[in-house]
Design a protein around this motif. Structure first.
Motif, PDB file in Angstrom:
ATOM      1  N   ASN A 467      38.889  32.539  69.493  1.00 36.06           N
ATOM      2  CA  ASN A 467      39.618  31.268  69.560  1.00 36.06           C
ATOM      3  C   ASN A 467      39.563  30.632  70.942  1.00 36.06           C
ATOM      4  O   ASN A 467      40.402  29.778  71.256  1.00 36.06           O
ATOM      5  N   ILE A 468      38.598  31.054  71.760  1.00 42.38           N
ATOM      6  CA  ILE A 468      38.550  30.570  73.139  1.00 42.38           C
ATOM      7  C   ILE A 468      38.344  29.062  73.210  1.00 42.38           C
ATOM      8  O   ILE A 468      38.928  28.375  74.061  1.00 42.38           O
ATOM      9  N   THR A 469      37.530  28.504  72.286  1.00 42.83           N
ATOM     10  CA  THR A 469      37.289  27.060  72.290  1.00 42.83           C
ATOM     11  C   THR A 469      38.574  26.302  72.011  1.00 42.83           C
ATOM     12  O   THR A 469      38.921  25.342  72.717  1.00 42.83           O
ATOM     13  N   THR A 470      39.278  26.750  70.982  1.00 42.18           N
ATOM     14  CA  THR A 470      40.543  26.103  70.640  1.00 42.18           C
ATOM     15  C   THR A 470      41.547  26.217  71.776  1.00 42.18           C
ATOM     16  O   THR A 470      42.264  25.262  72.105  1.00 42.18           O
ATOM     17  N   ILE A 471      41.583  27.421  72.390  1.00 39.91           N
ATOM     18  CA  ILE A 471      42.523  27.650  73.495  1.00 39.91           C
ATOM     19  C   ILE A 471      42.201  26.718  74.664  1.00 39.91           C
ATOM     20  O   ILE A 471      43.105  26.093  75.252  1.00 39.91           O
ATOM     21  N   LEU A 472      40.893  26.587  74.990  1.00 37.38           N
ATOM     22  CA  LEU A 472      40.498  25.718  76.099  1.00 37.38           C
ATOM     23  C   LEU A 472      40.807  24.261  75.797  1.00 37.38           C
ATOM     24  O   LEU A 472      41.253  23.506  76.678  1.00 37.38           O
ATOM     25  N   VAL A 473      40.553  23.831  74.532  1.00 36.97           N
ATOM     26  CA  VAL A 473      40.854  22.451  74.134  1.00 36.97           C
ATOM     27  C   VAL A 473      42.343  22.165  74.296  1.00 36.97           C
ATOM     28  O   VAL A 473      42.751  21.117  74.809  1.00 36.97           O
ATOM     29  N   ILE A 474      43.166  23.144  73.855  1.00 36.13           N
ATOM     30  CA  ILE A 474      44.620  22.955  73.961  1.00 36.13           C
ATOM     31  C   ILE A 474      45.050  22.890  75.425  1.00 36.13           C
ATOM     32  O   ILE A 474      45.846  22.019  75.820  1.00 36.13           O
ATOM     33  N   ILE A 475      44.493  23.786  76.251  1.00 37.13           N
ATOM     34  CA  ILE A 475      44.854  23.799  77.679  1.00 37.13           C
ATOM     35  C   ILE A 475      44.424  22.505  78.349  1.00 37.13           C
ATOM     36  O   ILE A 475      45.192  21.877  79.099  1.00 37.13           O
ATOM     37  N   ILE A 476      43.170  22.080  78.085  1.00 38.48           N
ATOM     38  CA  ILE A 476      42.674  20.831  78.689  1.00 38.48           C
ATOM     39  C   ILE A 476      43.482  19.635  78.191  1.00 38.48           C
ATOM     40  O   ILE A 476      43.829  18.729  78.972  1.00 38.48           O
ATOM     41  N   SER A 477      43.792  19.656  76.879  1.00 44.01           N
ATOM     42  CA  SER A 477      44.577  18.550  76.307  1.00 44.01           C
ATOM     43  C   SER A 477      45.954  18.477  76.958  1.00 44.01           C
ATOM     44  O   SER A 477      46.436  17.392  77.306  1.00 44.01           O
ATOM     45  N   LEU A 478      46.586  19.644  77.107  1.00 43.37           N
ATOM     46  CA  LEU A 478      47.900  19.663  77.747  1.00 43.37           C
ATOM     47  C   LEU A 478      47.808  19.167  79.185  1.00 43.37           C
ATOM     48  O   LEU A 478      48.680  18.429  79.674  1.00 43.37           O
ATOM     49  N   PHE A 479      46.721  19.565  79.872  1.00 43.47           N
ATOM     50  CA  PHE A 479      46.544  19.126  81.251  1.00 43.47           C
ATOM     51  C   PHE A 479      46.366  17.605  81.317  1.00 43.47           C
ATOM     52  O   PHE A 479      46.985  16.918  82.149  1.00 43.47           O
ATOM     53  N   VAL A 480      45.506  17.085  80.415  1.00 43.86           N
ATOM     54  CA  VAL A 480      45.236  15.642  80.396  1.00 43.86           C
ATOM     55  C   VAL A 480      46.494  14.861  80.042  1.00 43.86           C
ATOM     56  O   VAL A 480      46.836  13.856  80.680  1.00 43.86           O
TER      57      VAL A 480
END
Length: 499
Positions: A467-480
């Motif tokens: 789930n690393i892709t989903t995790i990174l998307v969520i982290i980047i989305s939260l950051f943005v």
């Protein structure tokens, strides 16, 4: 007439129902002959189906040579059974015939020819045949070990070593021996507490191997330092414990047992696996952490027998499991390669499957043979269906056939739904198959916290990788989103300030 017939049938029914109900056996053509048990996670003794049943008993009278007299040694190679008939001063060789499930006498050896003269045996205690077919006899009261060929022709002898490490005033009394794959001879001798005596094939002495570690408390050490010479003589000596038996596994590692120890047997390591330099490498990862395989967890003084189990012998299997013989209570303790207790059976008594003074243990395939010094008989145990399932499950796991191992544990659970090690075995198989979540469930069911922790770590790693892709998307989305909201509120604040 009908009333009389009814009364007769009623009486027959009452008589049958009043009979004691026989325990259900799991063997083919044989009922249970032993009380078999194990311990639960909570340390409670629980009964379980028999893993072995008595298949035969053997004694000297069966072959017309008279009873064995205080036999002390038993060794099996292929279908040949060697018996050290100690007080009759002889070696008896018996052969097993699988086709007819029968035994025949091959020969009785009472002496060997040395320089064309008869040299009689004197209270032999052990015998061993190496992979080359050479036979080694611990000829105890003659203070020697004999090396013979397979036809009992003399090759050479091993005597008391001319070495400073061996007490000159002590007799050389060899009791047990093995020969490893490098033809090193390891001898356990009476009154030797420095470990096993190691010899070369030519009879030269190499020294001692695998001395038992001395456990000395700080309290004892302090008082011994400040005591007078007379007081120190009265104190218990800080010396290693001597071994009482030795065996060899399929990889050439030496197993030893000891029965003379003080304190907690689980701290004494009464069964050990020694590597080439004498270091104990036995795995002790059983259900209760690093507790050592040491026999019964609890004991009482019933029947005039008190204290912990005293192992007198050990036999190993190709799957790295092993069985230890408790001489004190006549029980056999089976362990897997991790040190988990699989089952316990046997006991003291004069009925089949019980012993008066069990002294030696060996195996032929999966059949176990136990020699009783007092009754002078050998008892052969064969696997029941239940025991065979456990053995096959362990074999499959050892061979890397994890799905088949799990299937065998399912068969075990059909016969004993409360068997903890079946769940743990299924957990191991699932873990090896990278089915980490399933392994976690099996370990959790039987409170195996350590194994559960390992499975959880692997499951967590697998989940993160998947789930690393989903995790990174969520982290980047939260950051943005967080950054965007910050900019938005900053602009809004600036506008209000400007107004």
């Amino acid at each position: 007439m009908k009333i009389k017939l009814f009364l007769v049938l009623l009486l027959i029914f009452a008589f049958i129902t009043a009979l004691p109900v026989a325990a259900i056996g799991t063997g083919t053509g044989a009922g249970p002959t032993n009380y078999t048990y194990n311990y639960s996670f909570w340390g409670e003794e629980i009964a379980m189906p028999d893993a072995y049943y008595v298949a035969a008993t053997i004694n000297g009278n069966d072959f017309g040579i008279g009873n064995f007299l205080n036999p002390q040694g038993l060794y099996i190679r292929d279908n040949r059974i060697y018996v050290c008939d100690t007080d009759n001063n002889r070696i008896v060789l018996i052969e097993y015939h699988e086709a007819g499930d029968s035994y025949s006498l091959v020969r009785v050896v009472e002496y060997v020819m040395i320089n064309q003269q008869q040299s009689a045996l004197s209270r032999p205690h052990d015998i061993f045949e190496n992979r080359n077919g050479d036979i080694y006899i611990a000829d105890t009261e003659n203070n020697r070990v004999l090396r013979l060929d397979r036809d009992f022709n003399y090759i050479n002898s091993i005597f008391k070593p001319d070495d400073r490490s061996f007490d000159e005033g002590m007799d050389f009394l060899p009791l047990k021996l093995v020969v490893d794959h490098s033809n090193r001879i390891f001898i356990q001798a009476r009154h030797i507490n420095k470990g096993l005596m190691e010899y070369n094939i030519d009879g030269s002495f190499n020294g001692f191997m695998g001395a038992s570690q001395v456990q000395v408390s700080l309290y004892d050490y302090f008082w011994k330092m400040i005591s007078t010479a007379a007081q120190r003589e009265q104190m218990e000596l800080f010396v290693p414990t001597e071994y009482n038996n030795v065996a060899l596994d399929h990889e050439g590692f030496v197993y030893t047992t000891l029965s003379t120890f003080s304190g907690n047997p689980f701290d004494a390591d009464p069964v050990r696996r020694l590597n080439a330099v004498g270091t104990d490498i036995l795995v002790r990862n059983g259900m209760f952490g690093d507790s050592s395989p040491a026999g019964d967890w609890y004991w009482s003084s019933l029947g005039g027998v008190d204290g912990p189990s005293h192992f007198a012998d050990v036999v190993t299997f190709e799957n790295d499991g092993y069985v230890c013989l408790d001489r004190k209570r006549g029980r056999l303790f089976a362990y897997d390669f991790q040190g988990n207790l699989l089952y316990v059976f046997g006991g003291r008594g004069n009925m089949d499957g019980r012993f008066v003074d069990p002294i030696a243990l060996d195996r032929m395939g999966t059949s176990l043979f136990v020699l009783d010094a007092r009754t002078s008989a050998i008892t052969r145990f064969n696997h029941t269906e239940y025991g065979s399932f456990i053995d096959r499950a362990m074999n499959y796991y050892y061979e890397g056939r994890y799905d088949e191992s799990a299937a065998m544990w399912d068969e075990v659970l059909k016969l004993n739904g409360n068997y903890d090690l079946a769940f743990i075995g299924k957990g191991r198989a699932a873990l090896r198959n990278e089915q980490y979540y399933e392994a976690m469930k099996f370990y959790e069911a039987k409170y195996d916290r350590e194994s559960y922790g390992k499975a959880f770590q692997l499951y967590r790693k697998e989940w993160i990788e998947a789930n690393i892709t989903t995790i990174l998307v969520i982290i980047i989305s939260l950051f943005v989103v967080t950054k965007g909201l910050g900019i938005f509120f900053k602009i809004r604040k600036n506008r209000k300030g400007g107004a």
